[in-house]
Design a protein around this motif. Structure first.
Motif, PDB file in Angstrom:
ATOM      1  N   ALA A   1      31.377  51.850 -14.853  1.00  0.00           N
ATOM      2  CA  ALA A   1      30.369  52.898 -14.990  1.00  0.00           C
ATOM      3  C   ALA A   1      30.903  54.029 -15.861  1.00  0.00           C
ATOM      4  O   ALA A   1      32.058  54.431 -15.734  1.00  0.00           O
ATOM      5  CB  ALA A   1      29.998  53.440 -13.614  1.00  0.00           C
TER       6      ALA A   1
ATOM      7  N   ARG B   1      32.765  49.990  -9.555  1.00  0.00           N
ATOM      8  CA  ARG B   1      31.371  49.683  -9.884  1.00  0.00           C
ATOM      9  C   ARG B   1      31.264  49.244 -11.338  1.00  0.00           C
ATOM     10  O   ARG B   1      31.597  49.984 -12.261  1.00  0.00           O
ATOM     11  CB  ARG B   1      30.486  50.902  -9.635  1.00  0.00           C
TER      12      ARG B   1
ATOM     13  N   LEU C   1      28.785  47.949 -14.390  1.00  0.00           N
ATOM     14  CA  LEU C   1      27.437  47.830 -14.921  1.00  0.00           C
ATOM     15  C   LEU C   1      27.336  46.492 -15.649  1.00  0.00           C
ATOM     16  O   LEU C   1      28.262  46.095 -16.361  1.00  0.00           O
ATOM     17  CB  LEU C   1      27.130  48.975 -15.887  1.00  0.00           C
TER      18      LEU C   1
ATOM     19  N   CYS D   1      23.964  45.922 -11.443  1.00  0.00           N
ATOM     20  CA  CYS D   1      25.222  46.572 -11.106  1.00  0.00           C
ATOM     21  C   CYS D   1      25.900  45.762 -10.005  1.00  0.00           C
ATOM     22  O   CYS D   1      25.224  45.231  -9.114  1.00  0.00           O
ATOM     23  CB  CYS D   1      24.948  48.001 -10.638  1.00  0.00           C
TER      24      CYS D   1
END
Length: 198
Positions: free
Chosen positions: A42, A96, A98, A111
């Motif tokens: 991210a 995280r 994407l 995601c």
């Protein structure tokens, strides 16, 4: 049920990787590339694309994701991405990724979050969501499968609402098995299912 792929070719960026400091054998590249997708950490530069993806997917997410809301502003998306970017390299925090089209289109397919357990002996939790515009194309399956190949041998789990059949199908398609039912834990009083992959 689809059987999990035996191997998914994942091209790794030659740069930085992160490793769980309490489980140093778990090493995952900063970015992954598959046939159709790129998985990247991210970053705030994706705020507009994130707001668009979440706003387009509210009807898909609202029943199953507690943080879902009818409209995300650019500022809210940027704040979420800033926190996620900071957490990516923090020990014990969620990583995280994407999921983006490999062709460089300025949109977010979905995601995937990977939450390390608090100790080296505890499982990693997987979480994911898809952009409604890209649902049903096998893209999230492709992204998850590529990441899971790199986590081979690591015990993983995820939870999904009992009514979220799409999420359950995806979990099974990449090799997870339902092992437990958590009764009346969802906000609406419904059950959740726990899936594991060893």
């Amino acid at each position: 049920m689809d059987s999990p792929p035996s191997s998914i070719p994942a091209l790794t960026h030659p740069g930085v990787i992160w490793a769980h400091s309490l489980a140093p054998e778990v090493r995952v590249p900063l970015t992954l590339v598959t046939e159709r997708l790129r998985l990247v950490p991210a970053e705030v530069c994706y705020a507009e694309a994130l707001a668009c993806a979440l706003n387009a997917s509210y009807t898909l997410h609202r029943e199953f994701l507690a943080w879902s809301q009818p409209h995300w502003t650019l500022e809210q998306a940027a704040e979420s991405l800033e926190l996620a970017a900071r957490d990516f390299f923090r020990c014990g925090a969620e990583k995280r990724y994407l999921v983006l089209p490999r062709n460089g289109a300025p949109e977010i397919v979905g995601c995937i979050g990977l939450m390390p357990g608090p100790t080296a002996n505890e499982d990693f939790e997987i979480g994911y969501w898809a952009n409604q515009r890209h649902a049903g194309q096998g893209l999230m399956k492709e992204a998850l499968a590529a990441l899971l190949v790199l986590l081979e041998g690591q015990s993983l789990y995820l939870t999904t609402a009992s009514a979220n059949t799409a999420s359950q199908r995806l979990a099974k398609a990449v090799g997870f098995t339902q092992v437990e039912t958590l009764q009346a834990v969802e906000p609406d009083g419904s059950d959740s299912f726990v899936f594991r992959r060893h």
